[in-house]
Design an enzyme around this catalytic site. Structure first.
Site, short mmCIF file in Angstrom:
data_model
loop_
_atom_site.label_atom_id
_atom_site.label_comp_id
_atom_site.label_asym_id
_atom_site.label_seq_id
_atom_site.Cartn_x
_atom_site.Cartn_y
_atom_site.Cartn_z
CG HIS A 83 22.16 -10.72 123.33
ND1 HIS A 83 21.30 -11.75 123.62
CD2 HIS A 83 23.27 -10.92 124.09
CE1 HIS A 83 21.84 -12.52 124.55
NE2 HIS A 83 23.04 -12.04 124.84
CB SER A 138 14.06 0.29 94.42
OG SER A 138 12.75 0.78 94.27
#
Ligand code: ARG
Length: 499
Positions: free
Chosen positions: A155, A274
């Site tokens: 999970h 970026s």
């Protein structure tokens, strides 16, 4: 050439000359099967000559023309509905009407099916090779990190400590099955539909086994209608690729996550920055690997949707089915190769991983196992450790509701929980020193030595198995490549005996 009625005897252009011409044509997309078509043509012509269906001199002229077509390349083909028609036209342009004998005892229907199979089998072998590369990378990581403890998740939450080797081998094993599925698909792709003609066989005494042999196909697709119509080999290949892409997407997602947490540092070659934020190093290549699951399932879905409900025997829908398979195999093979490179060049941060391995009281299960091994029912042991976790959490945050997400329990917490739940001191059941050991992530890993577990000796046998499976699959790949090469050599030798 002009017929008695003054019409063009080569009548292929009677239809499809109108506004739908380019819609009908697959010539551009067929570049992919240009070489395959030449091979299929050559094998067919050699077989026709061997059966006396065309004369040796006629075969020689056709085969010579095919050599010229090959040298000129796909880009020089005359216009046509597809590569099959265009090559035939080019041959006729080269040697005159005798070139039309090339299409004796066949149809574009068995021809195109043979070409697709011929090309796809090579693409599948490239995909197989890419899976082997990735498996090798993963096994390399595993070999180096048998003792590198890391957090394991369920999970997406810290669950139990494991090792980088155990994690890497989990993907290596999944990929082994992906390799097997591709090889399995290959076996059904590599069959010859040639000789089926349009779907109904032919009046000529063809030798289907011989064309299959000359083209390196393992066997003949027996029923002529099936041979012309079937494209389940495309769907099956795309299915195997889609499953592989799903494996890749999980691997890529894990690495994106691990990079985000500082567990692993991707090589600059597999990262991107970026355009505005100069400090950024992003795992773009792995995000693209993850995204290829979309390409693969689009290919599979495109194929199944196109093929669904098609009646026997040939329908032009099939022309639009093929490119789905090419796109899927290209995308997934490239993604697999990129993943192999990213895995091989990444650096694992052992210190970060060790620090994170015990987070979230991830050794709790091991402590419960220890109590259970000393006679407590596992459910009771579970309860003791759960209370210990809760008490430890309360100690840190002061809130009874908060669970031990960040902070683990220590021996004192387990002792307090034992007193609370069992009404007896912990030492009645187990030496507190053993609890201390079970709380240590590395010792916790060592203790999970069941078959397939993360303990170094359990991982050692997984590594051995990975090595022998890789060797076996490498030789399976080499065998298939060698048999295709041998067939290509035989075909080339037959062709040169004519020209
Ligand atoms: N280009 C076609 C295809 O890819 C093969 C041509 C068969 N055409 C036909 N009208 N029977 O399926």
């Amino acid at each position: 050439m002009t017929g008695e009625d003054g019409s063009d005897v080569v009548r292929r252009d009677r239809f499809s000359g109108g506004p739908a011409r380019s819609f009908l044509s697959s010539l551009a997309a067929d570049e992919r099967i240009f070489a395959a078509d030449l091979a299929v043509d050559r094998a067919h012509v050699v077989m026709l000559a061997e059966r006396g269906i065309v004369g040796d001199d006629e075969a020689a002229r056709i085969l010579t023309a095919l050599n010229i077509v090959e040298v000129n390349g796909h880009g020089s083909l005359p216009d046509g509905e597809d590569v099959h028609a265009a090559i035939e036209t080019a041959v006729i342009d080269e040697i005159g009407p005798v070139g039309g004998k090339m299409h004796t005892a066949r149809s574009r229907n068995d021809e195109v099916a043979a070409c697709i199979r011929h090309r796809l089998r090579e693409d599948l072998l490239d995909a197989v090779e890419a899976t082997l590369l990735l498996r090798e990378s993963l096994a390399g990581v595993a070999e180096e990190h048998v003792e590198t403890v890391m957090p394991g998740f369920t999970h997406l939450q810290p669950a139990q400590p494991t090792t980088v080797a155990h994690w890497a081998l989990s993907y290596e094993q999944a990929l082994r099955r992906d390799t097997a599925r591709l090889l399995d698909a290959y076996g059904r792709v590599n069959r010859s539909p040639l000789g089926a003609a349009a779907f109904a066989g032919t009046t000529f005494d063809v030798d289907r086994e011989r064309t299959a042999e000359l083209l390196g196909f393992d066997e003949v697709v027996d029923n002529a209608m099936d041979a012309a119509a079937a494209r389940d080999f495309l769907a099956e290949s795309a299915g195997a690729l889609a499953v592989l892409a799903t494996t890749l997407s999980g691997l890529a997602e894990d690495l994106v996550l691990f990079a985000n947490r500082g567990y692993v540092d991707l090589s600059d070659d597999y990262s991107s920055t970026s355009s505005i934020m100069p400090q950024k190093k992003n795992p773009d290549t792995l995000e693209l690997v993850r995204a290829c699951a979309g390409d693969a399932s689009a290919g599979l879905d495109g194929l199944l949707t196109t093929l669904k409900g098609l009646p026997r025997a040939y329908n032009r829908d099939l022309q639009r089915a093929t490119p789905h398979a090419w796109r899927a195999v290209d995308a997934v093979t490239e993604a697999t190769e990129v993943a192999a490179g990213a895995v091989a060049t990444a650096t694992w941060s052992e210190a970060e991983l060790a620090a994170a391995a015990g987070e979230g009281f991830s050794t709790a299960t091991g402590v419960a196992d220890l109590l259970a091994r000393h006679g407590l029912p596992f459910r009771t042991a579970h309860e003791v450790v759960a209370v210990a976790a809760q008490r430890a959490a309360e100690r840190t945050s002061g809130s009874a509701a908060s669970h031990a997400a960040e902070q683990g329990a220590d021996v004192a917490a387990v002792e307090a929980a034992a007193a609370e739940v069992l009404d007896e001191p912990l030492s009645t059941y187990v030496d507190p020193a053993a609890v201390e050991a079970a709380l240590d992530p590395a010792r916790s890993v060592e203790s999970r030595d069941s078959v397939g577990g993360p303990a170094p000796e359990a991982v050692a046998s997984q590594l051995d198995a990975a090595g022998s499976a890789l060797a076996a699959d490498e030789s399976a790949l080499a065998d298939r490549r060698a048999s295709l090469e041998a067939a290509a050599d035989e075909l080339a030798a037959e062709v040169s005996s004519y020209v």
